[in-house]
Design a protein around this motif. Structure first.
Motif, short mmCIF file in Angstrom:
data_model
loop_
_atom_site.label_atom_id
_atom_site.label_comp_id
_atom_site.label_asym_id
_atom_site.label_seq_id
_atom_site.Cartn_x
_atom_site.Cartn_y
_atom_site.Cartn_z
N UNK A 42 0.80 -1.19 0.05
CA UNK A 42 -0.23 -0.02 0.15
C UNK A 42 0.91 1.26 -0.08
N UNK A 43 0.34 2.19 -0.65
CA UNK A 43 0.92 3.49 -0.69
C UNK A 43 0.21 4.64 -0.23
N UNK A 44 0.53 5.60 0.69
CA UNK A 44 -0.05 6.42 1.03
C UNK A 44 0.88 7.51 1.66
N UNK A 45 0.14 8.63 1.77
CA UNK A 45 1.14 9.48 2.59
C UNK A 45 0.38 10.99 2.87
N UNK A 46 1.20 11.95 3.27
CA UNK A 46 0.87 13.36 3.46
C UNK A 46 1.54 14.46 2.81
N UNK A 47 1.09 15.66 2.51
CA UNK A 47 1.53 16.95 2.21
C UNK A 47 1.25 17.87 3.21
N UNK A 48 2.54 18.50 3.82
CA UNK A 48 2.26 19.53 4.93
C UNK A 48 3.14 20.55 4.33
N UNK A 49 2.63 21.97 4.35
CA UNK A 49 3.36 23.01 3.97
C UNK A 49 4.01 23.76 4.99
N UNK A 50 3.74 23.26 6.38
CA UNK A 50 4.38 23.76 7.21
C UNK A 50 5.69 22.93 7.62
N UNK A 51 6.90 23.45 7.87
CA UNK A 51 7.96 22.58 8.39
C UNK A 51 7.64 21.96 9.45
N UNK A 52 8.17 20.71 9.47
CA UNK A 52 8.25 19.90 10.69
C UNK A 52 9.19 20.32 11.96
N UNK A 53 8.62 20.20 13.11
CA UNK A 53 9.13 20.77 14.27
C UNK A 53 9.07 20.19 15.41
N UNK A 54 9.93 20.07 16.57
CA UNK A 54 9.70 19.37 17.93
C UNK A 54 8.62 20.41 18.35
N UNK A 55 7.43 20.21 18.73
CA UNK A 55 6.29 21.07 19.25
C UNK A 55 5.76 20.71 20.33
N UNK A 56 6.43 19.72 21.36
CA UNK A 56 5.39 19.25 22.51
C UNK A 56 4.21 18.52 21.81
N UNK A 57 3.10 18.78 22.63
CA UNK A 57 1.82 18.08 22.31
C UNK A 57 0.90 19.28 21.85
N UNK A 58 1.44 20.22 21.11
CA UNK A 58 0.60 21.19 20.29
C UNK A 58 0.40 21.01 19.24
N UNK A 59 -0.62 21.05 18.39
CA UNK A 59 -0.83 21.06 16.97
C UNK A 59 -0.40 22.34 16.39
N UNK A 60 0.01 22.26 15.11
CA UNK A 60 0.45 23.52 14.21
C UNK A 60 0.01 22.92 12.99
N UNK A 61 0.33 23.85 11.98
CA UNK A 61 0.41 23.61 10.56
C UNK A 61 -0.70 24.51 9.81
N UNK A 62 -0.76 24.27 8.54
CA UNK A 62 -1.66 25.06 7.42
C UNK A 62 -2.56 24.19 7.01
N UNK A 63 -3.75 24.86 6.86
CA UNK A 63 -4.90 23.96 6.10
C UNK A 63 -4.65 23.80 4.54
N UNK A 64 -3.41 23.95 3.90
CA UNK A 64 -3.23 23.62 2.74
C UNK A 64 -2.88 22.16 2.73
N UNK A 65 -2.65 21.55 3.99
CA UNK A 65 -2.23 20.03 4.00
C UNK A 65 -3.27 19.37 3.40
N UNK A 66 -2.98 18.01 3.05
CA UNK A 66 -3.84 16.87 2.63
C UNK A 66 -3.04 15.47 2.97
N UNK A 67 -4.07 14.49 3.01
CA UNK A 67 -3.43 13.12 2.82
C UNK A 67 -3.96 12.49 1.89
N UNK A 68 -3.34 11.48 1.30
CA UNK A 68 -3.55 10.69 0.14
C UNK A 68 -3.24 9.23 0.16
N UNK A 69 -3.81 8.39 -0.88
CA UNK A 69 -3.37 7.18 -1.01
C UNK A 69 -3.68 6.73 -2.44
N UNK A 70 -2.81 5.64 -2.88
CA UNK A 70 -3.30 5.27 -4.13
C UNK A 70 -4.59 4.75 -4.33
#
Length: 187
Positions: A1-29
């Protein structure tokens, strides 16, 4: 199976707080990659399998047919990315409630929500669940995993899109952006 995500915000160590842009999406074949299967002896190779190769056109068509789940702007939450030294999540949490207290989702008993993708700290295993952030079902075919949401990571690709020519310049750009965004958040 092949699947993944696109996130436009850089990954960082951020404790237990969510972050990121609503440009993100997840996908699969849409179609899983073919696996070697046992076939009728008239079609089989010497080892009992059918190793018929796909044409290049068939292969390209199979690999480019994606199912994409964009951020759910109607009642999706903003839980896009979460990462720390123990885990890496894409999506998660419950749907945002409307003014009348409903989520806007069809009521089908007690809905179970989880992360679209959750990876362990070793990046060897993960889970995929129904996710309110992207209004997606599990990205894996649970029937191939005895009904489990858990999968083993066989291969991982990570891409970074940046206008920078080297890592030092990219880090400097990101640190400057973090400072500016932090300054505006305090006001």
């Amino acid at each position: 199976e092949v699947f993944g995500s696109f996130t436009s915000s850089p990954w960082r160590c951020n404790g237990n707080e969510y972050y990121g842009s609503c440009e993100a999406f997840v996908w699969n074949l849409r179609k899983t990659r073919p696996t070697t299967t046992t076939v009728d002896s008239s079609e089989a190779d010497d080892d009992g399998t059918n190793n018929e190769l796909l044409s290049l056109d068939e292969y390209i068509l199979r690999e480019s047919s994606l199912e994409v789940f964009k951020w759910n702007f109607k009642n999706g939450n903003r839980n896009v990315q979460l990462s720390n030294k123990r885990k890496l999540f894409v999506g998660g949490g419950n749907p945002e409630l409307d003014e009348d207290g409903s989520s806007g989702e069809k009521e089908e008993g007690a809905m179970q929500w989880g992360m679209a993708l959750a990876l362990d700290k070793e990046l060897l295993r993960g889970t995929s669940s129904r996710c309110a952030t992207f209004s997606s079902n599990s990205l894996i075919d649970q029937s191939q995993h005895q009904g489990s949401e858990v999968f083993e990571i066989m291969n991982m690709e990570i891409w970074a899109l940046t206008p920078c020519m080297n890592e030092d310049v990219a880090e400097e750009l990101e640190l400057g952006r973090t400072f500016v965004m932090g300054f505006h958040a305090k006001q």
